[in-house]
Design an enzyme around this catalytic site. Structure first.
Site, mmCIF file in Angstrom:
data_model
loop_
_atom_site.group_PDB
_atom_site.id
_atom_site.type_symbol
_atom_site.label_atom_id
_atom_site.label_comp_id
_atom_site.label_asym_id
_atom_site.label_seq_id
_atom_site.Cartn_x
_atom_site.Cartn_y
_atom_site.Cartn_z
ATOM 1 N N ALA A 1 -11.677 2.458 4.449
ATOM 2 C CA ALA A 1 -10.732 1.589 3.744
ATOM 3 C C ALA A 1 -9.869 2.378 2.761
ATOM 4 C CB ALA A 1 -11.491 0.483 3.020
ATOM 5 N N HIS A 2 -8.926 1.671 2.147
ATOM 6 C CA HIS A 2 -7.973 2.340 1.256
ATOM 7 C C HIS A 2 -8.665 2.946 0.032
ATOM 8 C CE1 HIS A 2 -7.019 -1.779 -0.892
ATOM 9 N NE2 HIS A 2 -8.290 -1.471 -0.934
ATOM 10 N N ASN A 3 -8.127 4.082 -0.375
ATOM 11 C CA ASN A 3 -8.551 4.813 -1.577
ATOM 12 C C ASN A 3 -9.903 5.507 -1.449
ATOM 13 O OD1 ASN A 3 -6.249 3.538 -2.718
ATOM 14 N ND2 ASN A 3 -7.518 1.815 -3.382
ATOM 15 N N ARG B 1 -4.361 3.786 4.540
ATOM 16 C CA ARG B 1 -3.641 4.469 3.470
ATOM 17 C C ARG B 1 -4.042 3.916 2.110
ATOM 18 N NH1 ARG B 1 0.678 4.967 5.592
ATOM 19 N NH2 ARG B 1 1.834 5.904 3.856
ATOM 20 N N GLN C 1 0.864 -1.179 0.000
ATOM 21 C CA GLN C 1 0.000 0.000 0.000
ATOM 22 C C GLN C 1 0.904 1.233 0.000
ATOM 23 O OE1 GLN C 1 -3.729 -0.698 0.101
ATOM 24 N NE2 GLN C 1 -2.542 -2.433 -0.675
#
Length: 351
Positions: free
Chosen positions: A239-241, A218, A198
């Site tokens: 969560a990511h993004n 991240r 990540q």
């Protein structure tokens, strides 16, 4: 910390119309039911109007319509709840941190810490981090490499910022929050999960608040982004993004899956879940425990699930669900028969 202000001073701060003695001293805030003669209360929700006449409060924040029939001291304002919010900070007993770095803190040589910032006991600030003016870093906080904490930020004890997290001005982060943890990214190779690095970061805007034990992961490639003025309650998973627009608010236990984008001025009630890779437009309200499985393109209020009902009734409803397919088939047969009769034909025998 004890704070005392006069009614006249409070009226000046709020731009309120005062009905009562300017010199009356106010030492704190309380509900209508619990307030004493030196405390200020407010009426914002009509369901509490029944407590107004018998309240022992030294003064009450009221709308003009409510103040007309109230015999006690009042500060007349357009929005009592907003007025209460503004003056609540004047009576906040939270200790004020003193500028300086505690001797037990570990600060990298190349980290930049403004002279007005406060770094608490056993805090760790890694290489390349930048801590702005009037920032308060609580005890046992971890600030990873190359992080930026903008001026006026307040981090409660035991907040964790992984590397490459950028935080705007006046951001509040409560204990146990983890910002920049690795997103849940894996590729499947013949039944075996292979980890995906990540390599993005987290960017958080100005005036954001993040609650206890909330996690913001991240990004996998680009940063996870939280807009200006966003308010996140306790135990939320971002969560990511994920991208969250300005001034959106979320209550406790919301879960947002990866790469979902949420617009501005949205409100998500407690326990809402969102699948990944969907878009939520601006000005959307989602009620508690709703599962959002597709994009929302029109502003408005949305819900899913069934409302609470007595257990016996719920069991009956749940039992009927098993028969829905059969009932639908029977309904189709009845509709065909009705169509035949109303069109002048004869019903056919279908068993």
């Amino acid at each position: 910390m004890s704070v005392t202000m006069t009614l006249g001073q409070l009226a000046e701060v709020l731009g309120a119309t005062l009905k009562g003695p300017e010199a009356l001293q106010i030492t704190g805030l309380a509900t209508l039911q619990e307030a004493g003669p030196t405390q200020l209360s407010f009426l914002a929700n009509p369901q509490y109007r029944k407590y107004l006449d018998n309240s022992q409060a030294g003064a009450v924040l009221l709308k003009a319509a409510d103040a007309e029939s109230f015999a006690g001291n009042t500060l007349v304002v357009a929005d009592p709840y907003l007025a209460y919010a503004r003056i609540s900070h004047l009576f906040d007993p939270k200790p004020k941190a003193e500028a300086g770095i505690h001797p037990s803190a570990v600060v990298a040589e190349d980290a930049q810490v403004d002279a007005s910032a406060s770094i608490g006991p056993f805090a760790v600030i890694e290489s390349g981090a930048r801590i702005g003016a009037n920032v308060s870093i609580g005890a046992h906080c971890f600030i990873g490499a190359r992080c930026v904490v903008g001026e006026g930020g307040w981090l409660a004890p035991r907040v964790t910022l992984y590397h490459d997290v950028t935080i705007g001005k006046r951001v509040v982060i409560q204990s146990g929050a983890v910002i920049g943890g690795e997103g849940f990214g894996f590729a499947n190779e013949k039944g075996i999960w292979r980890k995906i690095a990540q390599i993005g970061g987290v960017t958080i805007g100005d005036d954001v608040e993040i609650g206890v034990n909330t996690a913001v992961d991240r990004g996998a490639l680009s940063d996870t982004r939280i807009g200006d003025g966003v308010k996140l309650d306790n135990q939320i998973q971002i969560a990511h993004n994920v991208q969250i627009g300005d001034h959106t608010a979320m209550a406790a236990c919301v879960g947002i899956s990866g790469s979902t984008r949420i617009g501005k001025h949205c409100m998500l009630a407690g326990g809402v879940g969102l699948v990944g890779h969907i878009d939520i437009c601006d000005n959307v309200f989602v009620s508690g425990m709703t599962m959002v499985t597709r994009s929302i393109t029109e502003p408005g209020s949305y819900s899913s699930g069934t409302a609470m009902q007595p257990l016996a009734d719920w069991r009956k409803s749940a039992a009927r669900i098993r028969h829905l397919d059969d009932m639908a088939k029977r309904l189709q047969q009845l509709e065909k028969r009705v169509d035949t009769v109303t069109s002048g034909g004869l019903p056919t025998s279908e068993g």
